[in-house]
Design an enzyme around this catalytic site. Sequence first.
Site, PDB file in Angstrom:
ATOM      1  N   ASP A 187       0.834  -1.202   0.000  1.00 40.06           N
ATOM      2  CA  ASP A 187       0.000   0.000   0.000  1.00 40.06           C
ATOM      3  C   ASP A 187       0.870   1.254   0.000  1.00 40.06           C
ATOM      4  OD1 ASP A 187      -2.271  -1.624   0.130  1.00 40.06           O
ATOM      5  OD2 ASP A 187      -2.206  -1.684   2.320  1.00 40.06           O
ATOM      6  N   LYS A 188       0.277   2.341  -0.404  1.00 44.67           N
ATOM      7  CA  LYS A 188       1.008   3.611  -0.527  1.00 44.67           C
ATOM      8  C   LYS A 188       1.808   3.951   0.726  1.00 44.67           C
ATOM      9  CE  LYS A 188       0.189   8.584  -1.072  1.00 44.67           C
ATOM     10  NZ  LYS A 188      -0.831   9.643  -1.304  1.00 44.67           N
TER      11      LYS A 188
END
Length: 454
Positions: A275-276
Amino acid sequence: HEGVGRFDRQLPLSALEVRVHQLELHLLGEFAKRVAGLNQLVYLDRTTVVATQSGFLRRLIAFLQILNGRSRLVIGGTGAERQGGEQQGGAAAAAEELIDYTVSHAFFHELPGEFAHLGGDPISTKSASIPAEIETREPLVSSEILTIPEALSGKRLDQALAALFPQYSRSRLKRWLLDGAVLVDGERWKPRDPVQGGETVQLDAVEDVQVRSAPEAIPLSISFEDEHLLIIDKPPGLVVHPGAGNPTGTLMNGLLAHHAGLETLPRAGIVHRLDKDTTGLLLVGKTLEAHTALTRLLADRDISRRYQAVVNGVLTGGGTIDKPIARHPVDRTRMSVQDNGREAVTHYTVAERYRAHTLVDVKLETGRTHQIRVHFAWRRHALLGDPVYGGRLALPKGASQPLIDALRQFRRQALHAVRLGFEHPMTGEAIDVRAPLPEDLDALLATLKQDTAA
Protein backbone atom coordinates in the site's frame (compact mmCIF):
# COMPACT_ATOMS: atom_id res chain seq x y z
CA HIS A 1 31.34 -4.45 -49.90
CA GLU A 2 31.66 -2.72 -46.56
CA GLY A 3 32.67 -4.54 -43.39
CA VAL A 4 30.27 -4.23 -40.46
CA GLY A 5 30.86 -4.07 -36.72
CA ARG A 6 33.34 -6.32 -35.06
CA PHE A 7 33.56 -8.49 -38.18
CA ASP A 8 35.14 -5.62 -40.09
CA ARG A 9 36.19 -6.76 -43.61
CA GLN A 10 34.91 -10.29 -42.94
CA LEU A 11 31.14 -10.10 -43.29
CA PRO A 12 29.98 -7.84 -46.14
CA LEU A 13 26.28 -7.02 -46.13
CA SER A 14 23.67 -6.28 -48.73
CA ALA A 15 20.90 -4.36 -47.02
CA LEU A 16 17.80 -2.27 -47.43
CA GLU A 17 16.85 0.44 -44.94
CA VAL A 18 13.26 1.62 -44.70
CA ARG A 19 10.93 3.29 -42.26
CA VAL A 20 8.59 0.84 -40.56
CA HIS A 21 5.48 2.65 -41.73
CA GLN A 22 6.71 2.41 -45.33
CA LEU A 23 7.37 -1.30 -45.22
CA GLU A 24 5.32 -3.46 -47.55
CA LEU A 25 5.20 -7.11 -46.58
CA HIS A 26 5.45 -8.29 -50.17
CA LEU A 27 8.80 -6.51 -50.36
CA LEU A 28 10.17 -8.96 -47.82
CA GLY A 29 9.23 -11.82 -50.10
CA GLU A 30 10.87 -10.21 -53.13
CA PHE A 31 13.98 -9.35 -51.17
CA ALA A 32 14.20 -12.87 -49.72
CA LYS A 33 13.96 -14.40 -53.19
CA ARG A 34 16.63 -12.17 -54.71
CA VAL A 35 18.97 -12.26 -51.71
CA ALA A 36 19.26 -15.87 -50.66
CA GLY A 37 21.23 -14.92 -47.58
CA LEU A 38 18.39 -13.05 -45.82
CA ASN A 39 19.21 -13.94 -42.24
CA GLN A 40 19.44 -10.77 -40.18
CA LEU A 41 16.99 -8.13 -39.09
CA VAL A 42 18.51 -5.06 -37.53
CA TYR A 43 16.33 -2.87 -35.33
CA LEU A 44 18.15 0.40 -34.90
CA ASP A 45 16.38 2.12 -32.00
CA ARG A 46 19.04 0.76 -29.68
CA THR A 47 21.53 -0.20 -32.42
CA THR A 48 20.88 -3.85 -31.69
CA VAL A 49 20.83 -6.83 -34.02
CA VAL A 50 18.14 -9.47 -33.67
CA ALA A 51 18.92 -12.81 -35.31
CA THR A 52 15.84 -13.99 -37.21
CA GLN A 53 14.59 -16.84 -39.28
CA SER A 54 12.39 -16.32 -42.32
CA GLY A 55 9.63 -18.34 -40.64
CA PHE A 56 8.65 -15.47 -38.35
CA LEU A 57 9.86 -12.31 -40.10
CA ARG A 58 6.28 -11.52 -41.08
CA ARG A 59 5.01 -11.54 -37.50
CA LEU A 60 7.93 -9.47 -36.30
CA ILE A 61 7.35 -6.86 -38.98
CA ALA A 62 3.65 -6.75 -38.15
CA PHE A 63 4.56 -6.04 -34.54
CA LEU A 64 7.00 -3.31 -35.51
CA GLN A 65 4.34 -1.64 -37.63
CA ILE A 66 2.36 -1.01 -34.45
CA LEU A 67 5.01 1.55 -33.60
CA ASN A 68 3.58 3.79 -36.35
CA GLY A 69 6.82 4.36 -38.19
CA ARG A 70 8.75 5.79 -35.26
CA SER A 71 11.50 3.22 -35.69
CA ARG A 72 13.83 2.03 -38.41
CA LEU A 73 14.91 -1.44 -39.39
CA VAL A 74 17.30 -3.00 -41.84
CA ILE A 75 16.91 -6.36 -43.54
CA GLY A 76 19.82 -7.94 -45.28
CA GLY A 77 22.01 -10.90 -46.07
CA THR A 78 25.69 -11.52 -46.51
CA GLY A 79 27.27 -10.45 -49.74
CA ALA A 80 28.84 -13.88 -50.27
CA GLU A 81 25.41 -15.53 -50.17
CA ARG A 82 23.95 -12.88 -52.47
CA GLN A 83 26.49 -13.80 -55.07
CA GLY A 84 25.79 -17.49 -54.59
CA GLY A 85 29.33 -18.12 -53.41
CA GLU A 86 30.52 -20.16 -50.48
CA GLN A 87 31.69 -18.38 -47.35
CA GLN A 88 35.24 -19.14 -46.35
CA GLY A 89 37.21 -19.17 -43.11
CA GLY A 90 36.24 -16.71 -40.42
CA ALA A 91 33.39 -15.28 -42.50
CA ALA A 92 31.49 -18.57 -42.28
CA ALA A 93 31.69 -18.62 -38.49
CA ALA A 94 30.92 -14.94 -38.26
CA ALA A 95 27.75 -15.33 -40.28
CA GLU A 96 26.27 -17.50 -37.54
CA GLU A 97 26.80 -14.92 -34.84
CA LEU A 98 25.14 -11.63 -34.03
CA ILE A 99 26.76 -8.55 -35.49
CA ASP A 100 27.50 -5.68 -33.13
CA TYR A 101 26.20 -2.58 -34.85
CA THR A 102 27.07 0.89 -33.74
CA VAL A 103 26.14 4.19 -35.33
CA SER A 104 29.67 4.54 -36.63
CA HIS A 105 29.55 1.12 -38.32
CA ALA A 106 25.97 1.18 -39.57
CA PHE A 107 26.82 1.63 -43.25
CA PHE A 108 25.13 -0.47 -45.89
CA HIS A 109 25.98 -0.63 -49.61
CA GLU A 110 25.03 -2.50 -52.78
CA LEU A 111 21.39 -1.50 -52.65
CA PRO A 112 19.62 -3.17 -55.61
CA GLY A 113 18.32 -0.57 -58.04
CA GLU A 114 14.80 -2.02 -58.16
CA PHE A 115 14.44 -1.21 -54.44
CA ALA A 116 15.52 2.39 -54.83
CA HIS A 117 12.09 3.80 -53.91
CA LEU A 118 9.23 2.73 -51.70
CA GLY A 119 6.00 4.67 -51.60
CA GLY A 120 7.62 7.48 -53.56
CA ASP A 121 10.17 8.22 -50.85
CA PRO A 122 13.84 7.68 -51.65
CA ILE A 123 15.69 5.13 -49.54
CA SER A 124 19.23 6.01 -48.60
CA THR A 125 21.95 3.45 -49.18
CA LYS A 126 23.73 4.80 -46.14
CA SER A 127 22.08 4.88 -42.73
CA ALA A 128 21.66 8.23 -41.02
CA SER A 129 22.25 8.71 -37.31
CA ILE A 130 19.44 7.54 -35.06
CA PRO A 131 17.02 10.41 -34.30
CA ALA A 132 17.26 11.63 -30.71
CA GLU A 133 13.48 11.58 -30.31
CA ILE A 134 13.26 7.84 -30.81
CA GLU A 135 12.62 6.29 -27.41
CA THR A 136 10.84 3.08 -28.32
CA ARG A 137 12.71 0.02 -27.15
CA GLU A 138 13.40 -2.88 -29.49
CA PRO A 139 11.21 -5.98 -29.07
CA LEU A 140 12.93 -8.97 -27.55
CA VAL A 141 12.55 -11.87 -29.96
CA SER A 142 13.47 -15.52 -29.66
CA SER A 143 12.56 -18.61 -31.63
CA GLU A 144 12.51 -22.07 -30.10
CA ILE A 145 11.81 -25.40 -31.80
CA LEU A 146 11.04 -28.44 -29.62
CA THR A 147 9.54 -31.88 -30.12
CA ILE A 148 6.57 -32.93 -28.01
CA PRO A 149 7.60 -36.05 -26.04
CA GLU A 150 5.51 -39.21 -26.12
CA ALA A 151 4.85 -38.77 -22.40
CA LEU A 152 2.51 -35.85 -23.22
CA SER A 153 0.39 -37.91 -25.64
CA GLY A 154 -3.30 -37.22 -25.12
CA LYS A 155 -2.73 -33.85 -23.47
CA ARG A 156 -4.26 -30.69 -24.87
CA LEU A 157 -1.86 -28.50 -26.81
CA ASP A 158 -2.00 -25.68 -24.26
CA GLN A 159 -1.12 -28.16 -21.50
CA ALA A 160 1.76 -29.55 -23.55
CA LEU A 161 3.08 -26.05 -24.20
CA ALA A 162 3.04 -25.29 -20.48
CA ALA A 163 5.19 -28.38 -19.90
CA LEU A 164 7.56 -27.60 -22.79
CA PHE A 165 8.02 -23.90 -21.98
CA PRO A 166 7.79 -23.52 -18.17
CA GLN A 167 9.60 -20.17 -18.35
CA TYR A 168 6.42 -18.58 -19.75
CA SER A 169 3.03 -18.26 -18.05
CA ARG A 170 0.07 -20.27 -19.34
CA SER A 171 -1.83 -17.11 -20.24
CA ARG A 172 1.07 -15.76 -22.31
CA LEU A 173 1.53 -19.10 -24.12
CA LYS A 174 -2.18 -19.20 -24.93
CA ARG A 175 -2.07 -15.66 -26.30
CA TRP A 176 0.90 -16.50 -28.51
CA LEU A 177 -0.92 -19.64 -29.65
CA LEU A 178 -4.04 -17.68 -30.62
CA ASP A 179 -1.91 -15.02 -32.32
CA GLY A 180 -0.25 -17.60 -34.54
CA ALA A 181 3.16 -17.37 -32.90
CA VAL A 182 3.05 -21.10 -32.16
CA LEU A 183 3.09 -23.59 -35.04
CA VAL A 184 2.74 -27.35 -34.72
CA ASP A 185 4.27 -29.21 -37.64
CA GLY A 186 4.16 -25.91 -39.50
CA GLU A 187 0.43 -25.33 -38.94
CA ARG A 188 -1.74 -23.38 -36.51
CA TRP A 189 -3.55 -25.47 -33.90
CA LYS A 190 -6.19 -24.64 -31.32
CA PRO A 191 -5.45 -24.72 -27.57
CA ARG A 192 -7.71 -27.73 -27.00
CA ASP A 193 -6.34 -29.84 -29.85
CA PRO A 194 -4.86 -33.10 -28.48
CA VAL A 195 -1.24 -34.00 -29.14
CA GLN A 196 0.06 -37.48 -29.95
CA GLY A 197 3.73 -36.96 -29.23
CA GLY A 198 6.44 -36.48 -31.81
CA GLU A 199 5.01 -33.21 -33.21
CA THR A 200 7.42 -30.34 -33.81
CA VAL A 201 6.51 -27.10 -32.07
CA GLN A 202 7.95 -23.76 -33.14
CA LEU A 203 7.45 -20.87 -30.72
CA ASP A 204 8.26 -17.37 -31.95
CA ALA A 205 8.19 -15.42 -28.70
CA VAL A 206 7.72 -11.66 -28.97
CA GLU A 207 7.91 -9.89 -25.63
CA ASP A 208 5.86 -6.88 -26.61
CA VAL A 209 5.38 -3.72 -24.58
CA GLN A 210 3.15 -4.36 -21.56
CA VAL A 211 3.55 -1.03 -19.76
CA ARG A 212 2.66 2.38 -21.21
CA SER A 213 3.81 4.48 -18.25
CA ALA A 214 6.67 6.90 -18.80
CA PRO A 215 10.05 6.40 -17.11
CA GLU A 216 10.80 8.93 -14.36
CA ALA A 217 14.02 9.57 -12.46
CA ILE A 218 12.69 8.61 -9.03
CA PRO A 219 15.30 7.68 -6.38
CA LEU A 220 15.08 4.01 -5.48
CA SER A 221 16.47 2.31 -2.40
CA ILE A 222 17.67 -1.07 -3.72
CA SER A 223 18.30 -3.78 -1.13
CA PHE A 224 19.28 -6.49 -3.64
CA GLU A 225 19.81 -6.68 -7.40
CA ASP A 226 21.24 -9.05 -9.98
CA GLU A 227 20.54 -9.66 -13.66
CA HIS A 228 17.30 -11.50 -12.88
CA LEU A 229 15.54 -9.60 -10.10
CA LEU A 230 15.71 -6.73 -7.67
CA ILE A 231 14.27 -5.97 -4.24
CA ILE A 232 13.21 -2.41 -3.44
CA ASP A 233 12.93 -0.87 0.03
CA LYS A 234 9.85 1.28 -0.54
CA PRO A 235 9.49 4.53 1.45
CA PRO A 236 6.16 5.78 2.82
CA GLY A 237 3.96 7.79 0.46
CA LEU A 238 5.17 6.13 -2.74
CA VAL A 239 2.37 4.59 -4.82
CA VAL A 240 3.35 1.32 -6.50
CA HIS A 241 1.25 1.49 -9.71
CA PRO A 242 -0.13 4.45 -11.65
CA GLY A 243 -3.87 4.84 -11.25
CA ALA A 244 -6.66 7.31 -10.70
CA GLY A 245 -5.20 10.31 -8.91
CA ASN A 246 -1.62 9.01 -9.32
CA PRO A 247 -0.81 8.93 -13.05
CA THR A 248 2.88 9.67 -12.48
CA GLY A 249 5.47 9.66 -9.72
CA THR A 250 4.94 6.00 -8.86
CA LEU A 251 7.36 3.21 -8.13
CA MET A 252 6.58 1.75 -11.56
CA ASN A 253 7.72 4.98 -13.24
CA GLY A 254 10.96 4.84 -11.30
CA LEU A 255 11.53 1.18 -12.16
CA LEU A 256 11.11 1.88 -15.88
CA ALA A 257 13.82 4.54 -15.64
CA HIS A 258 16.07 2.18 -13.70
CA HIS A 259 15.72 -0.71 -16.16
CA ALA A 260 14.07 -0.09 -19.54
CA GLY A 261 13.49 -3.80 -20.18
CA LEU A 262 10.75 -3.84 -17.54
CA GLU A 263 8.32 -2.28 -20.02
CA THR A 264 7.88 -5.70 -21.64
CA LEU A 265 6.82 -7.36 -18.38
CA PRO A 266 3.39 -7.36 -16.74
CA ARG A 267 3.20 -4.55 -14.17
CA ALA A 268 6.82 -3.68 -15.02
CA GLY A 269 7.98 -6.86 -13.31
CA ILE A 270 6.40 -6.07 -9.91
CA VAL A 271 5.57 -9.41 -8.28
CA HIS A 272 3.48 -8.17 -5.34
CA ARG A 273 2.41 -4.78 -4.07
CA LEU A 274 2.52 -2.67 -0.93
CA ASP A 275 0.00 0.00 0.00
CA LYS A 276 1.01 3.61 -0.53
CA ASP A 277 1.86 4.24 3.13
CA THR A 278 3.25 0.78 3.90
CA THR A 279 7.04 0.69 3.85
CA GLY A 280 9.57 -2.04 3.19
CA LEU A 281 10.62 -4.74 0.77
CA LEU A 282 9.01 -5.29 -2.60
CA LEU A 283 10.08 -7.89 -5.16
CA VAL A 284 10.55 -7.20 -8.90
CA GLY A 285 11.46 -9.62 -11.70
CA LYS A 286 13.73 -8.14 -14.38
CA THR A 287 13.15 -10.79 -17.06
CA LEU A 288 10.05 -12.62 -18.24
CA GLU A 289 11.46 -15.92 -17.04
CA ALA A 290 12.30 -14.55 -13.59
CA HIS A 291 8.98 -12.76 -13.23
CA THR A 292 7.03 -15.89 -14.17
CA ALA A 293 9.05 -18.03 -11.75
CA LEU A 294 8.69 -15.53 -8.89
CA THR A 295 4.95 -15.26 -9.47
CA ARG A 296 4.69 -19.04 -9.23
CA LEU A 297 6.76 -19.07 -6.04
CA LEU A 298 4.39 -16.52 -4.55
CA ALA A 299 1.30 -18.47 -5.63
CA ASP A 300 2.81 -21.66 -4.17
CA ARG A 301 3.53 -19.80 -0.90
CA ASP A 302 7.25 -20.39 -1.26
CA ILE A 303 8.19 -16.76 -0.60
CA SER A 304 8.47 -15.85 3.07
CA ARG A 305 7.13 -12.33 3.72
CA ARG A 306 7.52 -10.93 7.21
CA TYR A 307 6.25 -7.63 8.55
CA GLN A 308 6.36 -5.58 11.71
CA ALA A 309 3.31 -3.65 12.82
CA VAL A 310 2.17 -1.60 15.79
CA VAL A 311 -1.41 -2.36 16.80
CA ASN A 312 -3.74 -0.62 19.21
CA GLY A 313 -4.20 -2.39 22.53
CA VAL A 314 -2.06 -4.84 24.48
CA LEU A 315 -2.07 -8.38 23.08
CA THR A 316 -1.57 -11.26 25.51
CA GLY A 317 0.08 -13.54 22.97
CA GLY A 318 0.51 -14.52 19.33
CA GLY A 319 -1.82 -16.49 17.15
CA THR A 320 -3.25 -17.02 13.68
CA ILE A 321 -6.08 -15.14 12.01
CA ASP A 322 -7.75 -17.37 9.42
CA LYS A 323 -10.62 -15.35 8.02
CA PRO A 324 -11.61 -14.90 4.35
CA ILE A 325 -11.42 -11.40 2.89
CA ALA A 326 -13.50 -9.79 0.15
CA ARG A 327 -14.39 -6.33 -1.14
CA HIS A 328 -16.62 -4.43 1.29
CA PRO A 329 -20.25 -4.74 0.13
CA VAL A 330 -20.94 -1.01 0.52
CA ASP A 331 -17.61 0.87 0.49
CA ARG A 332 -15.82 -0.57 -2.56
CA THR A 333 -12.51 1.06 -1.62
CA ARG A 334 -12.28 -1.07 1.51
CA MET A 335 -11.86 -4.77 2.19
CA SER A 336 -13.58 -6.72 4.96
CA VAL A 337 -13.83 -10.17 6.53
CA GLN A 338 -16.63 -12.07 4.80
CA ASP A 339 -17.64 -15.72 4.73
CA ASN A 340 -17.77 -15.70 0.92
CA GLY A 341 -14.34 -14.06 0.57
CA ARG A 342 -11.00 -15.50 -0.53
CA GLU A 343 -8.87 -17.45 1.90
CA ALA A 344 -6.63 -15.21 4.02
CA VAL A 345 -4.26 -16.45 6.74
CA THR A 346 -2.09 -14.23 8.95
CA HIS A 347 0.32 -15.53 11.60
CA TYR A 348 1.67 -13.20 14.30
CA THR A 349 3.75 -13.17 17.46
CA VAL A 350 4.22 -10.48 20.08
CA ALA A 351 7.57 -8.69 19.81
CA GLU A 352 7.09 -6.00 22.49
CA ARG A 353 4.28 -4.59 24.63
CA TYR A 354 3.80 -0.92 25.53
CA ARG A 355 1.36 0.98 27.73
CA ALA A 356 -1.53 0.72 25.26
CA HIS A 357 0.03 -0.72 22.09
CA THR A 358 1.81 -3.86 20.89
CA LEU A 359 4.61 -4.39 18.37
CA VAL A 360 3.89 -7.63 16.48
CA ASP A 361 5.90 -9.73 14.03
CA VAL A 362 3.65 -10.87 11.21
CA LYS A 363 4.07 -13.64 8.66
CA LEU A 364 1.73 -13.81 5.69
CA GLU A 365 0.56 -17.17 4.41
CA THR A 366 -1.65 -15.53 1.78
CA GLY A 367 -1.49 -12.07 0.28
CA ARG A 368 -4.90 -10.46 0.01
CA THR A 369 -5.36 -6.72 -0.44
CA HIS A 370 -5.01 -4.92 2.94
CA GLN A 371 -4.83 -8.35 4.62
CA ILE A 372 -2.85 -7.43 7.74
CA ARG A 373 -4.81 -4.22 8.24
CA VAL A 374 -8.19 -5.92 7.80
CA HIS A 375 -7.39 -8.91 10.00
CA PHE A 376 -6.18 -6.87 12.97
CA ALA A 377 -9.08 -4.43 12.61
CA TRP A 378 -11.43 -7.43 12.68
CA ARG A 379 -9.76 -8.50 15.94
CA ARG A 380 -10.39 -4.99 17.28
CA HIS A 381 -6.68 -4.28 17.37
CA ALA A 382 -6.38 -2.05 14.32
CA LEU A 383 -2.96 -0.84 13.22
CA LEU A 384 -1.85 2.38 14.84
CA GLY A 385 -2.38 5.36 12.51
CA ASP A 386 -4.43 3.41 9.93
CA PRO A 387 -6.61 6.07 8.22
CA VAL A 388 -9.00 3.51 6.68
CA TYR A 389 -9.47 0.77 9.28
CA GLY A 390 -8.16 2.41 12.45
CA GLY A 391 -11.05 4.65 13.46
CA ARG A 392 -10.55 7.76 15.56
CA LEU A 393 -7.29 8.31 17.41
CA ALA A 394 -7.56 7.13 21.02
CA LEU A 395 -4.95 8.58 23.36
CA PRO A 396 -3.87 6.18 26.13
CA LYS A 397 -4.78 7.16 29.65
CA GLY A 398 -1.76 8.70 31.39
CA ALA A 399 0.23 9.05 28.17
CA SER A 400 3.18 11.43 28.26
CA GLN A 401 3.10 14.58 26.17
CA PRO A 402 5.84 13.32 23.84
CA LEU A 403 3.75 10.20 23.16
CA ILE A 404 0.59 12.26 22.58
CA ASP A 405 2.47 14.40 20.08
CA ALA A 406 3.98 11.36 18.37
CA LEU A 407 0.60 9.62 18.02
CA ARG A 408 -1.05 12.71 16.57
CA GLN A 409 1.75 13.21 14.06
CA PHE A 410 1.88 9.61 12.84
CA ARG A 411 -0.65 9.75 10.01
CA ARG A 412 -0.17 6.38 8.30
CA GLN A 413 -0.55 2.70 9.19
CA ALA A 414 2.40 1.52 11.29
CA LEU A 415 3.30 -1.35 8.99
CA HIS A 416 6.69 -2.30 7.56
CA ALA A 417 7.67 -5.20 5.27
CA VAL A 418 10.84 -6.12 7.10
CA ARG A 419 12.03 -9.36 5.48
CA LEU A 420 11.83 -11.38 2.24
CA GLY A 421 13.13 -14.93 1.93
CA PHE A 422 13.02 -17.36 -1.01
CA GLU A 423 15.11 -19.58 -3.25
CA HIS A 424 16.43 -17.66 -6.25
CA PRO A 425 14.51 -19.15 -9.22
CA MET A 426 17.46 -18.84 -11.62
CA THR A 427 20.50 -19.62 -9.46
CA GLY A 428 19.09 -21.66 -6.59
CA GLU A 429 20.73 -19.27 -4.11
CA ALA A 430 18.98 -18.71 -0.78
CA ILE A 431 17.86 -15.06 -0.72
CA ASP A 432 17.18 -13.50 2.70
CA VAL A 433 16.89 -9.71 2.66
CA ARG A 434 15.98 -7.45 5.58
CA ALA A 435 15.04 -3.79 5.62
CA PRO A 436 15.64 -1.47 8.60
CA LEU A 437 12.68 0.36 10.07
CA PRO A 438 11.94 3.73 8.44
CA GLU A 439 12.83 6.79 10.49
CA ASP A 440 9.26 7.74 11.44
CA LEU A 441 8.36 4.26 12.67
CA ASP A 442 11.67 3.86 14.49
CA ALA A 443 11.10 7.18 16.28
CA LEU A 444 7.55 6.16 17.18
CA LEU A 445 8.75 2.91 18.75
CA ALA A 446 11.38 4.79 20.75
CA THR A 447 8.69 7.14 22.11
CA LEU A 448 6.38 4.21 22.99
CA LYS A 449 9.23 2.52 24.84
CA GLN A 450 10.13 5.66 26.79
CA ASP A 451 6.49 6.24 27.74
CA THR A 452 6.14 2.66 28.98
CA ALA A 453 9.28 2.89 31.07
CA ALA A 454 8.27 6.20 32.69
